[in-house]
Design a protein around this motif. Structure first.
Motif, PDB file in Angstrom:
ATOM      1  N   LYS A 115     -95.748 -89.207 -75.537  1.00  0.00           N
ATOM      2  CA  LYS A 115     -94.821 -89.800 -76.495  1.00  0.00           C
ATOM      3  C   LYS A 115     -94.231 -88.735 -77.427  1.00  0.00           C
ATOM      4  O   LYS A 115     -93.048 -88.729 -77.744  1.00  0.00           O
ATOM      5  CB  LYS A 115     -95.592 -90.834 -77.316  1.00  0.00           C
ATOM      6  CG  LYS A 115     -94.734 -91.753 -78.098  1.00  0.00           C
ATOM      7  CD  LYS A 115     -95.553 -92.918 -78.635  1.00  0.00           C
ATOM      8  CE  LYS A 115     -94.706 -93.760 -79.548  1.00  0.00           C
ATOM      9  NZ  LYS A 115     -95.469 -94.847 -80.158  1.00  0.00           N
ATOM     10  N   LEU A 116     -95.095 -87.834 -77.824  1.00  0.00           N
ATOM     11  CA  LEU A 116     -94.676 -86.771 -78.721  1.00  0.00           C
ATOM     12  C   LEU A 116     -93.654 -85.873 -78.018  1.00  0.00           C
ATOM     13  O   LEU A 116     -92.672 -85.438 -78.613  1.00  0.00           O
ATOM     14  CB  LEU A 116     -95.912 -85.962 -79.111  1.00  0.00           C
ATOM     15  CG  LEU A 116     -95.874 -85.243 -80.445  1.00  0.00           C
ATOM     16  CD1 LEU A 116     -95.592 -86.209 -81.582  1.00  0.00           C
ATOM     17  CD2 LEU A 116     -97.208 -84.545 -80.688  1.00  0.00           C
ATOM     18  N   LYS A 117     -93.885 -85.635 -76.749  1.00  0.00           N
ATOM     19  CA  LYS A 117     -92.987 -84.783 -75.984  1.00  0.00           C
ATOM     20  C   LYS A 117     -91.601 -85.420 -75.878  1.00  0.00           C
ATOM     21  O   LYS A 117     -90.582 -84.745 -75.931  1.00  0.00           O
ATOM     22  CB  LYS A 117     -93.571 -84.567 -74.587  1.00  0.00           C
ATOM     23  CG  LYS A 117     -93.087 -83.286 -73.957  1.00  0.00           C
ATOM     24  CD  LYS A 117     -93.855 -82.947 -72.707  1.00  0.00           C
ATOM     25  CE  LYS A 117     -93.165 -81.762 -72.046  1.00  0.00           C
ATOM     26  NZ  LYS A 117     -93.899 -81.221 -70.920  1.00  0.00           N
ATOM     27  N   GLU A 118     -91.586 -86.736 -75.761  1.00  0.00           N
ATOM     28  CA  GLU A 118     -90.311 -87.444 -75.626  1.00  0.00           C
ATOM     29  C   GLU A 118     -89.553 -87.542 -76.949  1.00  0.00           C
ATOM     30  O   GLU A 118     -88.348 -87.766 -76.959  1.00  0.00           O
ATOM     31  CB  GLU A 118     -90.559 -88.875 -75.116  1.00  0.00           C
ATOM     32  CG  GLU A 118     -90.888 -88.927 -73.653  1.00  0.00           C
ATOM     33  CD  GLU A 118     -91.478 -90.278 -73.255  1.00  0.00           C
ATOM     34  OE1 GLU A 118     -91.535 -91.194 -74.102  1.00  0.00           O
ATOM     35  OE2 GLU A 118     -91.893 -90.390 -72.084  1.00  0.00           O
ATOM     36  N   THR A 119     -90.262 -87.452 -78.045  1.00  0.00           N
ATOM     37  CA  THR A 119     -89.606 -87.653 -79.334  1.00  0.00           C
ATOM     38  C   THR A 119     -89.454 -86.346 -80.093  1.00  0.00           C
ATOM     39  O   THR A 119     -88.347 -85.851 -80.297  1.00  0.00           O
ATOM     40  CB  THR A 119     -90.390 -88.662 -80.190  1.00  0.00           C
ATOM     41  OG1 THR A 119     -91.766 -88.280 -80.243  1.00  0.00           O
ATOM     42  CG2 THR A 119     -90.282 -90.057 -79.621  1.00  0.00           C
ATOM     43  N   VAL A 120     -90.560 -85.761 -80.477  1.00  0.00           N
ATOM     44  CA  VAL A 120     -90.508 -84.540 -81.277  1.00  0.00           C
ATOM     45  C   VAL A 120     -90.320 -83.309 -80.391  1.00  0.00           C
ATOM     46  O   VAL A 120     -89.854 -82.268 -80.834  1.00  0.00           O
ATOM     47  CB  VAL A 120     -91.795 -84.417 -82.132  1.00  0.00           C
ATOM     48  CG1 VAL A 120     -91.802 -83.152 -82.950  1.00  0.00           C
ATOM     49  CG2 VAL A 120     -91.919 -85.628 -83.052  1.00  0.00           C
ATOM     50  N   GLY A 121     -90.650 -83.449 -79.133  1.00  0.00           N
ATOM     51  CA  GLY A 121     -90.588 -82.289 -78.240  1.00  0.00           C
ATOM     52  C   GLY A 121     -91.883 -81.522 -78.323  1.00  0.00           C
ATOM     53  O   GLY A 121     -92.665 -81.721 -79.247  1.00  0.00           O
ATOM     54  N   PHE A 154     -87.876 -88.882 -86.070  1.00  0.00           N
ATOM     55  CA  PHE A 154     -87.623 -87.454 -85.927  1.00  0.00           C
ATOM     56  C   PHE A 154     -86.180 -87.244 -85.492  1.00  0.00           C
ATOM     57  O   PHE A 154     -85.689 -87.960 -84.626  1.00  0.00           O
ATOM     58  CB  PHE A 154     -88.565 -86.867 -84.866  1.00  0.00           C
ATOM     59  CG  PHE A 154     -88.353 -85.399 -84.620  1.00  0.00           C
ATOM     60  CD1 PHE A 154     -88.725 -84.464 -85.575  1.00  0.00           C
ATOM     61  CD2 PHE A 154     -87.778 -84.949 -83.427  1.00  0.00           C
ATOM     62  CE1 PHE A 154     -88.523 -83.102 -85.352  1.00  0.00           C
ATOM     63  CE2 PHE A 154     -87.574 -83.591 -83.204  1.00  0.00           C
ATOM     64  CZ  PHE A 154     -87.945 -82.671 -84.165  1.00  0.00           C
ATOM     65  N   LYS A 204     -83.966 -84.649 -83.600  1.00  0.00           N
ATOM     66  CA  LYS A 204     -83.966 -83.447 -82.759  1.00  0.00           C
ATOM     67  C   LYS A 204     -82.783 -82.579 -83.118  1.00  0.00           C
ATOM     68  O   LYS A 204     -81.697 -83.101 -83.374  1.00  0.00           O
ATOM     69  CB  LYS A 204     -83.776 -83.845 -81.297  1.00  0.00           C
ATOM     70  CG  LYS A 204     -85.001 -84.267 -80.576  1.00  0.00           C
ATOM     71  CD  LYS A 204     -84.624 -84.503 -79.110  1.00  0.00           C
ATOM     72  CE  LYS A 204     -85.810 -85.015 -78.387  1.00  0.00           C
ATOM     73  NZ  LYS A 204     -86.314 -84.407 -77.276  1.00  0.00           N
ATOM     74  N   LYS A 218     -84.955 -90.229 -83.200  1.00  0.00           N
ATOM     75  CA  LYS A 218     -85.976 -90.893 -82.381  1.00  0.00           C
ATOM     76  C   LYS A 218     -87.039 -91.532 -83.258  1.00  0.00           C
ATOM     77  O   LYS A 218     -87.553 -90.894 -84.192  1.00  0.00           O
ATOM     78  CB  LYS A 218     -86.686 -89.861 -81.491  1.00  0.00           C
ATOM     79  CG  LYS A 218     -85.767 -89.063 -80.621  1.00  0.00           C
ATOM     80  CD  LYS A 218     -85.621 -89.723 -79.289  1.00  0.00           C
ATOM     81  CE  LYS A 218     -84.808 -88.828 -78.360  1.00  0.00           C
ATOM     82  NZ  LYS A 218     -84.484 -89.503 -77.113  1.00  0.00           N
ATOM     83  N   GLU A 219     -87.359 -92.769 -82.916  1.00  0.00           N
ATOM     84  CA  GLU A 219     -88.466 -93.436 -83.603  1.00  0.00           C
ATOM     85  C   GLU A 219     -89.759 -92.951 -82.978  1.00  0.00           C
ATOM     86  O   GLU A 219     -89.928 -93.017 -81.759  1.00  0.00           O
ATOM     87  CB  GLU A 219     -88.291 -94.949 -83.417  1.00  0.00           C
ATOM     88  CG  GLU A 219     -89.209 -95.760 -84.261  1.00  0.00           C
ATOM     89  CD  GLU A 219     -88.900 -97.257 -84.193  1.00  0.00           C
ATOM     90  OE1 GLU A 219     -87.737 -97.622 -83.922  1.00  0.00           O
ATOM     91  OE2 GLU A 219     -89.836 -98.029 -84.410  1.00  0.00           O
ATOM     92  N   VAL A 220     -90.664 -92.441 -83.785  1.00  0.00           N
ATOM     93  CA  VAL A 220     -91.906 -91.897 -83.223  1.00  0.00           C
ATOM     94  C   VAL A 220     -93.007 -92.948 -83.203  1.00  0.00           C
ATOM     95  O   VAL A 220     -93.566 -93.260 -82.159  1.00  0.00           O
ATOM     96  CB  VAL A 220     -92.367 -90.639 -83.998  1.00  0.00           C
ATOM     97  CG1 VAL A 220     -93.636 -90.063 -83.375  1.00  0.00           C
ATOM     98  CG2 VAL A 220     -91.274 -89.569 -84.026  1.00  0.00           C
ATOM     99  N   THR A 247     -96.461 -82.034 -84.735  1.00  0.00           N
ATOM    100  CA  THR A 247     -95.966 -80.709 -85.079  1.00  0.00           C
ATOM    101  C   THR A 247     -95.752 -80.584 -86.589  1.00  0.00           C
ATOM    102  O   THR A 247     -95.062 -81.416 -87.180  1.00  0.00           O
ATOM    103  CB  THR A 247     -94.615 -80.471 -84.380  1.00  0.00           C
ATOM    104  OG1 THR A 247     -94.732 -80.896 -83.018  1.00  0.00           O
ATOM    105  CG2 THR A 247     -94.210 -79.020 -84.443  1.00  0.00           C
TER     106      THR A 247
END
Lengths: 97, 222
Positions: free
Chosen positions: A79-85, B37, B39, B53-55, B72
């Motif tokens: 999920k983190l990869k898809e959103t925050v990268g 977030f 990007k 993006k909704e996290v 992060t």
């Protein structure tokens, strides 16, 4: 319990606890529940206010930082990869191409 | 272990401090919060909606820390990234109907090397979820945001109004509204641990939108 996760991964004990725990009724319960050495939420924040006792001061909240580190879910990394990268692509300061 | 044994009394209350793997109570937040977030643009003409993006949403103190400890840190984000922590149901955009009449308090940290942005952002998030920024009847705080830019970090706090009562709402007079916003601004400034002479500025969203600039004229400062 340190088998490699070849099977669909089970939630950890901490994840399970988070999911099943009930909400403390803060106003009634919070003064007496903590182990020694743990600060209660600053009572001054909750007394006399009309709220339901759900205010917490910074020092109280910071005590959790080293205590609870469970990922929110088993698919969190995805999920983190898809959103925050992930840290290998966008999550790095940009460099010249 | 069976979940069919509800805690019978105070003696059975186990917090995360007693047992991080086996606690049976957690700490409710006053509001449910959503982390978003932005990007950085890839440069290929991507639009804003795809970049925002909704996290995740959460409603307990424990869950907040699980997220914070596994995401992060701001100091590792690329330029043009933002984190937004908003009350659930509010998109962190001017265009959201709930933000249309609102504004924001903001401060820019220009010396990026000197400033511990991770600690500052954490403290602002804690002030938000712990409900230290406003009194309950104020109903102003929509969310908080951190922007990572080339020349600065900026932390902002979005409010529902700019001090004026909204259309169809009888509310505070402008003087009272302004007082509420200034009280919130002072608490925000305190959460950021700024010095007295470091001015935090308030501006309305539409002022900034109409001016076509990210830097609107400050309506007031604390």
């Amino acid at each position: 319990d340190t088998h490699k996760p070849v099977e669909p991964a089970e939630p950890t004990a901490g994840m399970h606890a988070l999911k099943t725990a009930r909400f403390l009724e803060v106003r009634n319960e919070l003064s007496k529940v903590y182990p020694e050495g743990i600060l209660s939420p600053n009572p001054a924040l909750n007394l006399g206010s009309k709220n339901k006792g759900r205010q917490y001061d910074k020092d109280f909240l910071l005590q959790f930082q080293e205590v609870f580190k469970e990922k929110p879910s088993m698919d969190w990394d995805m999920k983190l990869k898809e959103t925050v990268g992930d840290s290998t692509d966008s999550a790095r300061p940009q460099s010249a191409r | 272990q069976s979940s069919s044994n509800p805690p019978a009394g105070d003696n059975d209350i186990k917090t995360v401090f007693h047992d991080a793997e086996n606690f049976n109570v957690k700490h409710p937040l006053m509001n449910t919060w959503t982390l978003w977030f932005t990007k950085p643009p890839s440069g290929k003409g991507d639009n804003w909606a795809e970049l925002l993006k909704e996290v995740i949403s959460f409603d307990s103190v424990e869950e907040f820390w699980g997220i914070y400890n596994n995401i992060t840190p701001t100091s590792d984000l690329a330029l043009k990234s933002d984190y937004h922590l908003f009350k659930k149901g509010v998109r962190p955009e001017w265009e959201d109907p709930q933000n249309k009449h609102g504004g924001k308090w903001a401060f820019q940290f220009k010396d990026k090397k000197q400033v511990n942005i991770d600690a500052l952002w954490l403290h602002v998030m804690l002030a938000a979820i712990g409900e230290n920024l406003e009194d309950e009847e104020d109903k102003e705080v929509m969310g908080v945001v951190v922007n990572v830019r080339r020349g600065f970090y900026r932390i902002g706090l979005w409010t529902r109004t700019v001090g004026k009562a909204l259309p169809g709402e009888k509310g505070r007079s402008f003087e009272q509204g302004k007082e509420v916003l200034q009280k919130i601004g002072k608490r925000f400034k305190q959460a950021l641990q700024l010095k007295e002479n470091e001015a935090v500025e308030f501006s309305g969203h539409t002022d900034a939108a109409n001016a076509g600039s990210t830097r609107a004229k400050a309506k007031f400062t604390v």
